[in-house]
Design a protein around this motif. Structure first.
Motif, mmCIF file in Angstrom:
data_model
loop_
_atom_site.group_PDB
_atom_site.id
_atom_site.type_symbol
_atom_site.label_atom_id
_atom_site.label_comp_id
_atom_site.label_asym_id
_atom_site.label_seq_id
_atom_site.Cartn_x
_atom_site.Cartn_y
_atom_site.Cartn_z
ATOM 1 N N GLY A 41 21.961 -1.695 6.900
ATOM 2 C CA GLY A 41 20.556 -2.080 7.014
ATOM 3 C C GLY A 41 19.721 -1.102 7.814
ATOM 4 O O GLY A 41 18.484 -1.186 7.797
ATOM 5 N N ASP A 42 20.374 -0.180 8.520
ATOM 6 C CA ASP A 42 19.626 0.821 9.290
ATOM 7 C C ASP A 42 18.831 1.730 8.361
ATOM 8 O O ASP A 42 19.347 2.191 7.331
ATOM 9 N N ARG A 43 17.590 2.003 8.738
ATOM 10 C CA ARG A 43 16.825 3.074 8.105
ATOM 11 C C ARG A 43 17.191 4.350 8.850
ATOM 12 O O ARG A 43 17.158 4.389 10.087
ATOM 13 N N VAL A 44 17.582 5.377 8.125
ATOM 14 C CA VAL A 44 18.076 6.602 8.760
ATOM 15 C C VAL A 44 17.469 7.845 8.114
ATOM 16 O O VAL A 44 16.964 7.795 6.984
ATOM 17 N N LEU A 45 17.545 8.946 8.859
ATOM 18 C CA LEU A 45 17.210 10.267 8.322
ATOM 19 C C LEU A 45 18.506 11.032 8.162
ATOM 20 O O LEU A 45 19.333 11.081 9.084
ATOM 21 N N ILE A 46 18.730 11.606 6.983
ATOM 22 C CA ILE A 46 19.981 12.315 6.721
ATOM 23 C C ILE A 46 19.722 13.758 6.301
ATOM 24 O O ILE A 46 18.668 14.081 5.744
ATOM 25 N N LYS A 64 14.151 -3.194 13.656
ATOM 26 C CA LYS A 64 13.259 -4.348 13.816
ATOM 27 C C LYS A 64 14.028 -5.576 14.278
ATOM 28 O O LYS A 64 13.473 -6.487 14.887
ATOM 29 N N SER A 65 15.320 -5.615 13.946
ATOM 30 C CA SER A 65 16.185 -6.709 14.388
ATOM 31 C C SER A 65 17.619 -6.236 14.331
ATOM 32 O O SER A 65 17.931 -5.232 13.680
ATOM 33 N N GLN A 66 18.493 -6.958 15.020
ATOM 34 C CA GLN A 66 19.914 -6.598 15.016
ATOM 35 C C GLN A 66 20.751 -7.842 15.252
ATOM 36 O O GLN A 66 20.484 -8.613 16.172
ATOM 37 N N ASN A 74 17.863 -4.783 10.868
ATOM 38 C CA ASN A 74 16.612 -4.915 10.098
ATOM 39 C C ASN A 74 16.585 -6.095 9.137
ATOM 40 O O ASN A 74 15.815 -6.104 8.176
ATOM 41 N N VAL A 75 17.435 -7.083 9.386
ATOM 42 C CA VAL A 75 17.396 -8.302 8.586
ATOM 43 C C VAL A 75 16.132 -9.080 8.944
ATOM 44 O O VAL A 75 15.742 -9.156 10.103
ATOM 45 N N THR A 76 15.478 -9.648 7.941
ATOM 46 C CA THR A 76 14.281 -10.452 8.189
ATOM 47 C C THR A 76 14.548 -11.940 8.014
ATOM 48 O O THR A 76 13.757 -12.777 8.453
ATOM 49 N N LYS A 103 17.580 -17.152 18.047
ATOM 50 C CA LYS A 103 17.605 -16.166 19.129
ATOM 51 C C LYS A 103 16.975 -14.849 18.676
ATOM 52 O O LYS A 103 16.247 -14.190 19.414
ATOM 53 N N GLU A 104 17.261 -14.445 17.429
ATOM 54 C CA GLU A 104 16.754 -13.183 16.891
ATOM 55 C C GLU A 104 15.370 -13.318 16.254
ATOM 56 O O GLU A 104 14.858 -12.354 15.694
#
Length: 291
Positions: A41-46, A64-66, A74-76, A103-104
């Motif tokens: 779910g991570d947005r990354v630069l590769i 944004k969340s974990q 990044n789960v909504t 909690k999240e």
């Protein structure tokens, strides 16, 4: 560098979906030094190696969340899936998942699956949690009940399907999108528990802006992410609501005099099962604090 989203991680390799397809990547050693691990779910630069079209994750963009379990970013939205039977419903475990999601600060959808096995009990449970203020739907892949409604809730979200093994998470996902073809399993006749069919966490694409996470089932969830027992009442909506009428602002709704929450339990306005979960969790947090 190219931006993408991690959809799967196996054996030190991360699979990053980009506009140019999915790239198999390794993570920079620097992340280990920073005690930072890439999550599904991570947005990354590769950085892509043009010779073999593999890549290295160079940067993890702000989350944004974990969630700790399952470990995703990044789960909504959390879809808490419990079956009414086979295996039998476990409200105590469902309440633990709810506490984690509260909690999240995530959107919560409760999915009571296999409603065809006991319509009356399903509706009773649905009414309890709807009365608290949660979105709840009853589903059955066998009778095709609630599948379209569930699908609508997934639009424009990264949703994690959470719940114990055997409740039908993979079957629901297959019903939503037949292209997923996820492996499903039966419930053991001996233990009455589900057999694990999902071996790893994977991000599945529904459409451009909608993803779902199928996760391995698990039967327990530690509450060690709550350090202060006073914090717990914040994650039980009905207890938080009625707790404002207690005589003492620090009331834990346990043994204190003139407790509005206990009064509402007696009147039947707060479910005894939910209140029992609250008291159990309160004790567990105290036990965790001793060690």
């Amino acid at each position: 560098m190219v931006e993408g989203i991690i959809t799967k991680g196996i054996g030190g390799f991360y699979y990053v979906k980009t506009e140019n397809g999915t790239i198999e990547c390794r993570a920079r050693g620097l992340f280990r030094e920073e005690n930072l691990k890439p999550l599904i779910g991570d947005r990354v630069l590769i950085r892509i190696n043009s010779e073999d079209n593999t890549g290295y994750i160079e940067e993890i963009l702000p989350r944004k969340s974990q969630l700790l379990r399952p470990p995703v970013a990044n789960v909504t939205q959390v879809i808490i899936v419990m079956s009414i039977k086979n295996p039998d419903i476990n409200p105590w475990l469902m309440d633990r998942f709810i506490v984690m999601a509260e909690k999240e600060k995530l959107n919560i959808l409760i999915c009571i699956n296999k409603v065809d096995l006991d319509y009356d009990k399903s509706q009773e449970l649905i009414n309890i949690y709807k009365g608290i203020g949660y979105d709840v739907i009853g589903t059955s892949t066998k009778e095709n009940i609630g599948i379209n409604e569930l699908k609508e809730h997934l639009n424009n979200n990264i949703s994690v399907f959470a719940g114990p093994s055997g409740v039908g998470k993979s079957s629901l996902l297959n019903a939503i999108n037949k292209d997923f073809k996820l492996k499903t399993g039966d419930v053991s006749a001996k233990t009455k528990r589900g057999r694990h069919t999902t071996r790893h966490v994977e991000l599945l694409e529904l459409n451009k802006d909608s993803y779902v996470l199928d996760t391995p089932g698990f039967g327990s969830l530690n509450l060690d992410f709550i350090e202060d027992e006073l914090e717990l009442k914040e994650y039980f909506r009905e207890i938080k609501k009625h707790g404002t009428d207690c005589k003492f602002s620090s009331c834990l709704h346990e043994n204190e005099p003139e407790c509005a929450v206990k009064k509402q339990v007696e009147l039947g306005n707060i479910s005894e099962t939910r209140y029992s979960s609250y008291l159990d969790f309160l004790q567990e947090i105290r036990e965790n604090r001793r060690y």
